[in-house]
Design a protein around this motif. Structure first.
Motif, PDB file in Angstrom:
ATOM      1  N   HIS A 197     -15.432  90.533  -7.429  1.00  0.00           N
ATOM      2  CA  HIS A 197     -14.857  89.375  -6.743  1.00  0.00           C
ATOM      3  C   HIS A 197     -15.847  88.702  -5.825  1.00  0.00           C
ATOM      4  O   HIS A 197     -15.799  87.515  -5.608  1.00  0.00           O
ATOM      5  N   ASP A 215     -15.069  85.342  -7.504  1.00  0.00           N
ATOM      6  CA  ASP A 215     -13.986  84.664  -6.810  1.00  0.00           C
ATOM      7  C   ASP A 215     -14.582  83.610  -5.875  1.00  0.00           C
ATOM      8  O   ASP A 215     -15.299  83.946  -4.941  1.00  0.00           O
ATOM      9  N   ASN A 245     -13.037  93.380 -19.203  1.00  0.00           N
ATOM     10  CA  ASN A 245     -11.956  92.471 -18.810  1.00  0.00           C
ATOM     11  C   ASN A 245     -12.471  91.304 -18.006  1.00  0.00           C
ATOM     12  O   ASN A 245     -11.716  90.672 -17.287  1.00  0.00           O
ATOM     13  N   ASN A 305     -10.646  87.977 -17.884  1.00  0.00           N
ATOM     14  CA  ASN A 305      -9.410  87.923 -17.113  1.00  0.00           C
ATOM     15  C   ASN A 305      -9.683  87.850 -15.612  1.00  0.00           C
ATOM     16  O   ASN A 305      -8.960  87.193 -14.877  1.00  0.00           O
ATOM     17  N   VAL A 306     -10.736  88.552 -15.176  1.00  0.00           N
ATOM     18  CA  VAL A 306     -11.085  88.480 -13.754  1.00  0.00           C
ATOM     19  C   VAL A 306     -11.470  87.045 -13.398  1.00  0.00           C
ATOM     20  O   VAL A 306     -11.050  86.512 -12.373  1.00  0.00           O
ATOM     21  N   ILE A 335     -10.532  84.321 -14.872  1.00  0.00           N
ATOM     22  CA  ILE A 335      -9.363  83.455 -14.907  1.00  0.00           C
ATOM     23  C   ILE A 335      -8.505  83.667 -13.671  1.00  0.00           C
ATOM     24  O   ILE A 335      -8.064  82.713 -13.034  1.00  0.00           O
ATOM     25  N   ASP A 336      -8.326  84.926 -13.321  1.00  0.00           N
ATOM     26  CA  ASP A 336      -7.507  85.215 -12.148  1.00  0.00           C
ATOM     27  C   ASP A 336      -8.100  84.607 -10.893  1.00  0.00           C
ATOM     28  O   ASP A 336      -7.386  84.136 -10.012  1.00  0.00           O
ATOM     29  N   SER A 337      -9.433  84.647 -10.819  1.00  0.00           N
ATOM     30  CA  SER A 337     -10.043  84.161  -9.598  1.00  0.00           C
ATOM     31  C   SER A 337      -9.903  82.649  -9.463  1.00  0.00           C
ATOM     32  O   SER A 337      -9.997  82.110  -8.378  1.00  0.00           O
ATOM     33  N   SER A 380      -7.163  80.979 -10.794  1.00  0.00           N
ATOM     34  CA  SER A 380      -5.772  80.587 -10.963  1.00  0.00           C
ATOM     35  C   SER A 380      -5.012  80.747  -9.661  1.00  0.00           C
ATOM     36  O   SER A 380      -5.352  81.573  -8.832  1.00  0.00           O
ATOM     37  N   ASN A 390      -0.957  80.895  -8.118  1.00  0.00           N
ATOM     38  CA  ASN A 390       0.482  80.905  -8.337  1.00  0.00           C
ATOM     39  C   ASN A 390       1.178  80.579  -7.023  1.00  0.00           C
ATOM     40  O   ASN A 390       0.909  81.209  -6.008  1.00  0.00           O
ATOM     41  N   HIS A 414       2.661  77.755 -11.679  1.00  0.00           N
ATOM     42  CA  HIS A 414       1.445  78.429 -12.122  1.00  0.00           C
ATOM     43  C   HIS A 414       0.385  77.377 -12.331  1.00  0.00           C
ATOM     44  O   HIS A 414       0.544  76.505 -13.174  1.00  0.00           O
ATOM     45  N   SER A 457      -2.898  77.453 -13.822  1.00  0.00           N
ATOM     46  CA  SER A 457      -3.575  78.535 -14.513  1.00  0.00           C
ATOM     47  C   SER A 457      -4.844  78.058 -15.175  1.00  0.00           C
ATOM     48  O   SER A 457      -4.887  77.009 -15.824  1.00  0.00           O
TER      49      SER A 457
END
Lengths: 387, 681
Positions: free
Chosen positions: B131, B135, B159, B162-163, B165-167, B169, B171, B355, B357
Motif C-alpha cells: 500500500h 495506494d 493478487n 486486485n490491490v 483496483i482496491d486502492s 476504488s 465505496n 461504488h 470502482s
C-alpha cells in the motif's frame, strides 16, 4: 454394503501399485525414489549399530497394541489386527530368544481406555497365549495414547535403573483421545528415561514424532506387511544404554536342573511358577532359597534372585561383541562368479557386501540375516572347522 | 560465494537449491536489461533470500546502476520474515568481508514500529507493504522520494491487480456520508475558531494556493518525486481555482457536494453510469464544475495542515469523499459508478452504496512501472504468466516459471471427478443443490478424515455454499461420522472467531486429536495462513472458486477487460478462479521437507483449460492417471502416498539432487540441469 467397496478397493490397490512403479521409472531426473532411500537406510542400520556402544542387556519392554476401530482396516490381510497380532507373536519369540534375561508386557488400547493384556514377565508362552486369544477382540472406538503410556509407566517406573525402560506402540489409528495434555506426560516419560518407539500402520502423526523424538525412541510407518515385520524386528536388538543409566553388579543364580525322586523331602516344598496345570517333579532350584521353578529365566519369588542359565547369558552377549560390519562395494568390481556365498543366489543388486576377515561376498538380504540373526559369519566358521 | 554470470553473490547458507540459483540467474538478467520481470517460483524454495542476496550483491558491485531495493510484501508477518532473512544476510556479509555494515535497511510494518527519521529516506533497502507504493493516499506520504534507480520487488504478487483496483476504488455508504457530515461541521467550527484567534494563518494558506502547486510541479519535473496517480500532471500547472480557495468557500463546496451525494443515494433501483455522465449530472443539479472537484483532495489536505489537526484518522470520511471527487473528475476512462439501493443477499433491506470502482489495475501501478527501472513481480502462483503483463499494461524483459526440484515427490495433486456411484462432482451452478453431489463431497471428506493424519484444510467456493453443504451434511449424518475421526472447525467472516478457530485447530493437530478446517477460497485463511507440516497434510478444494459473477462491479470490469485489453470474460474468470485454487492448495507445501495431498474435487479441473492454468510446479505432478478419480481411487492413492512420505527423510537424501553444495553447483552437469528449471514464456 461393506463388501462391495472393499472389493473394488482391493482391486484398485493392486492396479495402482504397478502403475506407481512405472511412474517412478519414467521421471529420470528424480531417480532417487523412496525405495532407494529405504534401501540406504536399511544398510545404514547395520553399519550404524556396530559402533562401540554400550547396549542394555536387561530390558523391560511394554508393548502397546492399538485395538481401535481402525484396526479393522483390511489393507493388511486379513485385517490389521490379525496381521499385527501374528507378527507380534513372532516378535515376542524373537525378543526372548535374543534377550533371554529381559521382560515384556502387553497393553491394549481401545474405546479411549487402556488395559493390560499381560503383566511384565519373562515368559514368552504366557504372552503368546494371550495374543492368540486377543485375535477375537472387537475393535472399538479410538485409542488413547495417554492412557496406555500412563499405564505402562505405572510398572516401568519401579524397574531398577540399570535396566532399560522401553515402550513400543503399534498405532493404527491417526487420532488419539486423551484425558489430559500429552505434552506433560512426554516430559514425565523423559524424566523417567523411558524410551518410547512407535510403529504407525497408516501415516505419520505429529504427536508420535514429538513423543519419539523427545524420549529418544524411533518412529516408523509401515509400507506393507513385510516392511512391518522388518520394523518390528528392529526392536529385537537392545537399544544403546544411555550413559546416565546406573551400572551395577547384579546377583544372579545359576540353578541346576534336578529331577527329584518321589521320596525326596524337598519335593514337597516346591513351588511351580508355570501355569500350575502340570505339576512336575523335576525343576530348577534356586541356589539361595531352594524354591523350585520349572522354567528359566525367572526372578525368584521368594528371595528375588535372578535365575538364569549360562546359555541365556551367553546369547545376550553377542550384543556386546557384535559381528563386524561387512564392507560394501559395487558389484562391477567383483572379478569372481557373482554368487552370494550364503544363499547361492546371483548378485543382481548394484552393490555387494564382503566379510572383512574371510573376504566372502554376500547379497544384501544375507548380510542383514547374518547380522540380525546369526551373529557370526558362516564362511569364517566354516574355515575354522576345516583348516 | 556464488558466481552468477560474473557477479559474485554472497549467499548466507551452506547449501543452495538448484532453483534458487536459476532464479538468481534470471533476476540478474532482468537487472542487467534494466527492465521488468515476472517470476514464478514455488513457496518454500527460498525466494526471499535469493532475491535479497542477489540484489544486495548487485547494489554493492554496481552502486550507480542500482541504488535502492524496495521490497513490497503483503502482510506484517511476511514483512517480518523478510527482515529476518535480511538480518541473516547482513550478518553473513560482515563476517565474510570483516568490515562493519554500511548498508541501511528500513522496514515499515505497522504503526507501532514506525520511525520517520529523515535519514531513513537514504536507506539502501526498504521493506514495506504494497500500500505504501500503490495506494495513492499513502504513497504520497511515504514513497515519493524514492530514487529512479531503484529495484522494486512485489512479493506474493498474485493478487496485485486486485490491490491496485482496491486502492483506487471508493465505496460510499450512508454511514460514510453521515460521518462526513460531522467532519465538515467540525471543520467549519475549527475554521471559525482559528479565524477569531489566528486569521493570518488562513491568509498565508490562501496566498500559497494562489501561487498554485508549482512547487510540486518543479519537484516532479526534476524527477524527485514519484508521481501520484490521483494528482494528474495537468493540475500541477494550474492554481487552485478561486471557488474553493478560501476555507469557508471550500467547506461550503464540500457541503454542497455532500448533499448531492446524499440525493444520489436515495434511489430505488440500480444505477450505473460512467464518470463523464456523473460529472454532467452534478453540474446540472448543483452546479459543481469539474475543475474544483479535481482539486478537492489537495485542497482538503492543505486545509487540514493549516488547521493543525493532529488526528487525521478522524477525518477519514471527508478524506475519502474528497479523494473520490478528485478521482471522478480526473479519469474519464477505466472507472465506473454503480449505485445499488440494497445488497444482493438482502434485497429487502435498504442499504444504498455508491461504488466508484476502478476497472483498470494499470492506472494505479503505472507510475511505479514508469518511474523505477526494474520492477519484479514474483509469487509462488503466477500462472499463467502472460496475463499479468496484459492486465497491468507493462512489457517485461523476463517471464519465467521455476519448478521445484525434489528428491522425493512431496506433493500429490489428485483430481477427483466422480463419486463412488459415478456421479460427476462439480460445484457448478446447475448441480449446486444436487443431493448426490453434496453426499459424495461428504463421503470424500469422511474418507479422507480417516486416512490423513493431523490436519486437513478444506476450501469451499463461498461462505454461502459452505453453509448449505455443511447443513446438508449434518442432516445426512456425515458430519457425525467425520467427527469420529477429527474435530471440525469453521472459518467465518468474523476475524476474531476465525483466529480462535485457527488456534484450536492447530492445537488439535499438535496433540494428535486431528482436525479439519472448513474455510473459504478468497477468505483470510486461503490468503495469509500457512499450513506447514502437520497443520496441513491434505487440502481439499471443493469446486472451482469462481468469483461471484452476478456482481455488477465484476461485470463492468469484465466488459472493460474485453474492450480495452481483448481478454475474454471466460479467460479472465478461469484465470482468477485458478489462481485462487492454486493459492489454496499451495498452502500445504511450504518447503521441500514438507509434504501434502492436494485434492481438487471437481471434474472441471481435469479440463486442459483449467489444468493448464495451474502453476507449473503443481501441474507437472498431475499425471494422466490422476485426472478423473473416484473417491475410492483417491483414497487408495493417498494412503500409498502418505505411507511413502512417512518414511525417514534426511538431508543427505536431498543432497546433490534438490540441495547443492558449492562444488556440486559448479559441476558442468548440474549447470545443465539447472538451465532446464526455468521455463521461459
Amino acid at each position: 454394503m461393506d463388501e462391495e467397496p472393499e472389493r473394488t478397493k482391493r482391486w484398485e490397490g493392486g492396479y495402482e501399485r504397478t502403475w506407481e512403479v512405472l511412474k517412478e521409472d519414467e521421471s529420470g531426473s528424480l531417480k532417487a525414489t523412496v525405495e532407494e532411500i529405504l534401501f540406504q537406510s536399511k544398510r545404514k542400520r547395520v553399519t550404524e549399530s556396530h559402533g562401540q556402544v554400550r547396549l542394555g542387556m536387561m530390558r523391560h519392554l511394554h508393548l502397546v497394541v492399538d485395538c481401535s476401530r481402525s484396526m479393522e482396516d483390511q489393507d493388511l490381510k486379513p485385517n490389521r489386527l490379525t496381521a499385527s497380532l501374528k507378527l507380534i507373536e513372532t516378535f515376542v519369540e524373537e525378543y526372548f530368544d535374543q534377550n533371554p534375561i529381559s521382560q515384556l508386557g502387553i497393553i491394549t488400547t481401545k474405546n479411549k481406555r487402556a488395559e493390560k493384556l499381560t503383566d511384565l514377565a519373562g515368559n514368552p508362552k504366557k504372552h503368546i497365549v494371550a495374543l492368540k486369544k486377543a485375535v477375537d477382540t472387537v475393535c472399538l472406538g479410538e485409542p488413547s495414547l495417554y492412557n496406555s503410556l500412563h499405564l505402562a509407566i505405572q510398572t516401568l517406573k519401579h524397574m531398577p535403573g540399570h535396566t532399560s525402560r522401553e515402550i513400543l506402540v503399534i498405532l493404527s489409528s491417526l487420532t488419539t483421545c486423551d484425558p489430559a495434555n500429552i505434552c506433560e506426560l512426554i516430559k514425565t516419560l523423559k524424566s523417567l528415561k523411558v524410551r518410547v518407539s512407535v510403529i504407525g500402520l497408516s501415516a505419520e502423526v505429529r504427536v508420535c514424532t514429538v513423543l519419539t523424538r523427545e524420549t529418544g525412541g524411533s518412529y516408523h510407518v509401515i509400507l506393507d506387511e513385510s516392511h512391518f515385520k522388518e520394523l518390528l524386528m528392529l526392536h529385537v536388538k537392545p537399544p544403546p544404554a544411555s550413559s546416565s543409566s546406573e551400572c551395577s553388579l547384579i546377583r544372579m543364580g545359576f540353578p541346576q536342573h534336578i529331577i527329584a525322586s518321589l521320596t525326596d523331602q524337598e519335593a514337597n516344598a516346591a513351588i511351580s511358577t508355570s501355569s500350575g496345570a502340570d505339576l512336575s517333579l523335576g525343576g530348577y532350584f534356586c541356589p539361595q532359597c531352594h524354591a523350585k521353578y520349572t522354567e528359566l529365566p525367572v526372578e525368584c519369588k521368594v528371595c528375588g534372585l535372578t535365575l538364569v542359565s549360562a546359555p541365556h547369558l551367553a546369547r545376550s552377549f553377542h550384543h556386546l561383541f557384535p559381528l563386524q560390519a561387512f564392507t560394501e562395494s559395487p558389484t562391477e568390481q567383483l572379478q569372481k562368479d557373482r554368487f552370494c556365498q550364503a544363499c547361492q543366489g546371483e548378485l543382481k543388486d548394484k552393490s555387494i557386501f564382503s566379510c572383512p576377515s574371510c573376504c566372502s561376498v554376500f547379497c544384501v538380504e544375507c548380510d542383514l540375516f547374518i547380522h540380525d540373526s546369526l551373529h557370526c559369519c558362516p564362511c569364517c566358521i566354516h574355515n575354522q572347522s576345516n583348516p | 560465494m556464488l558466481n552468477i554470470e560474473g557477479l559474485l553473490v554472497h549467499f548466507p547458507y551452506d547449501y543452495i537449491y538448484p532453483e534458487q540459483y536459476s532464479y538468481m540467474l534470471e533476476l540478474k538478467r532482468t537487472l542487467d536489461a534494466k527492465g521488468h520481470g515476472v517470476l514464478e517460483m514455488p513457496s518454500g524454495t527460498g525466494k526471499t533470500i535469493s532475491l535479497l542476496s542477489l540484489i544486495v550483491a548487485y547494489q554493492k558491485v554496481f552502486p550507480l546502476e542500482v541504488s535502492k531495493l524496495i521490497y513490497c510484501s503483503r502482510t506484517v508477518p511476511e514483512i517480518e520474515k523478510v527482515v529476518e532473512e535480511l538480518r541473516k544476510l547482513m550478518e553473513y556479509y560482515s563476517k565474510q568481508t570483516g568490515e562493519s555494515n554500511n548498508f541501511l535497511a528500513l522496514a515499515l510494518s505497522s504503526r507501532k514500529n514506525l520511525c520517520i527519521h529523515p535519514e531513513l529516506m537514504h536507506a539502501n533497502i526498504v521493506v514495506y507493504s504494497y500500500h505504501y507504493l500503490l495506494d495513492p493516499k499513502i504513497a504520497d506520504l511515504v514513497s515519493k522520494e524514492l530514487t529512479k534507480k531503484s529495484v522494486v520487488v512485489f512479493d506474493e504478487a498474485h493478487n496485485i491487480d486486485n490491490v491496485c483496483i482496491d486502492s483506487m476504488s471508493v465505496n460510499i455508504s450512508r454511514r460514510t456520508l453521515d460521518r462526513c457530515q460531522t467532519n465538515v461541521e467540525t471543520l467549519q467550527n475549527t475554521i471559525q475558531k482559528i479565524k477569531e484567534t489566528d486569521a493570518t494563518k488562513l491568509k498565508m494558506e490562501y496566498r500559497r494556493l494562489v501561487e498554485g502547486l508549482k512547487e510540486a510541479n518543479v519537484a516532479r519535473e526534476t524527477d524527485v518525486y514519484l508521481s501520484n496517480p490521483v494528482l494528474p500532471d495537468e493540475i500541477l500547472q494550474e492554481a487552485v481555482p478561486g471557488t474553493i480557495r478560501t476555507a469557508e468557500h471550500f467547506v461550503g463546496f464540500l457541503k454542497r457536494f455532500l448533499e448531492y451525494l446524499k440525493s444520489r443515494l436515495r434511489v430505488h433501483h440500480v444505477v450505473q453510469e460512467s464518470t463523464p455522465q456523473f460529472l454532467k449530472d452534478i453540474f446540472d443539479k448543483v452546479c459543481i464544475d469539474r475543475k474544483p472537484l479535481r482539486f478537492c483532495a489537495e485542497r482538503l489536505r492543505s486545509l487540514l495542515r493549516t488547521l493543525e489537526i493532529a488526528d487525521i484518522a478522524d477525518f477519514s470520511a471527508v478524506t475519502l469523499i474528497s479523494n473520490f471527487a478528485t478521482l471522478v473528475s480526473t479519469y474519464s476512462q477505466g472507472f465506473t459508478i454503480i449505485i445499488e439501493p440494497f445488497e444482493d443477499r438482502t434485497p429487502t433491506i435498504a442499504n444504498p452504496v455508491l461504488h466508484f470502482s476502478c476497472m483498470d489495475p494499470s492506472i494505479a501501478i503505472k507510475p511505479v512501472f514508469q518511474r523505477f527501472q526494474s520492477v519484479i513481480i514474483t509469487s509462488g502462483t503466477l500462472s499463467p504468466l502472460d496475463i499479468y503483463p496484459r492486465i497491468l499494461d507493462f512489457r517485461p524483459v523476463t517471464m519465467a516459471s521455476f519448478t521445484m526440484t525434489l528428491a522425493r515427490t512431496c506433493l500429490c495433486p489428485l483430481i477427483v471427478g466422480r463419486g463412488n456411484d459415478q456421479v460427476a462432482l462439480s460445484s457448478k451452478f446447475e448441480t449446486r443443490e444436487d443431493f448426490a453431489v453434496i453426499r459424495n463431497y461428504g463421503s470424500l471428506l469422511q474418507e479422507m478424515s480417516a486416512i490423513v493424519p493431523d490436519g486437513i484444510v478444506a476450501f469451499f467456493t463461498s461462505y454461502m455454499y459452505m453453509e448449505n453443504i455443511v447443513a446438508a451434511w449434518y442432516e445426512q449424518g456425515i458430519l457425525e461420522n467425520i467427527q469420529r475421526n477429527k474435530l471440525i472447525f469453521i472459518e467465518t467472516p468474523d476475524a476474531a472467531e476465525t483466529s480462535m478457530a485457527l488456534e484450536k485447530y492447530q492445537e488439535a493437530c499438535e496433540n494428535g486429536r486431528g482436525a479439519i478446517l472448513l474455510s473459504v477460497a478468497r477468505g483470510k485463511v486461503s490468503e495469509g495462513i500457512d499450513f506447514v507440516h502437520h497443520f496441513g497434510r491434505a487440502v481439499i478444494m471443493f469446486g472451482v472458486p469462481y468469483v461471484y459473477t452476478q456482481s455488477r462491479i465484476l461485470k463492468a470490469r469484465l466488459e472493460y477487460l474485453r474492450d480495452q485489453f481483448q481478454i475474454r470474460e471466460n479467460d479472465f474468470l478461469t484465470f482468477d478462479a485458478m489462481r485462487h485454487a492454486a493459492q489454496c492448495v499451495g498452502r500445504v507445501i511450504r518447503g521441500k521437507t514438507d509434504y501434502g495431498l492436494m485434492i481438487f474435487a471437481d471434474k472441471r479441473y481435469a479440463r486442459a483449460d483449467k489444468r493448464g492454468k495451474l502453476p507449473r510446479w503443481i501441474q507437472e505432478h498431475i499425471s494422466d492417471g490422476s485426472l478423473n478419480l473416484t473417491v475410492d481411487e483417491a483414497v487408495q492413492l493417498s494412503k500409498h502416498f502418505l505411507r511413502q512420505m512417512a518414511q525417514p527423510f534426511r538431508q543427505e537424501d536431498q543432497l546433490g539432487l534438490s540441495l547443492l553444495t558449492l562444488e556440486q553447483l559448479e559441476s558442468e552437469e548440474m549447470l545443465k540441469k539447472i538451465s532446464q528449471i526455468a521455463h521461459q514464456t
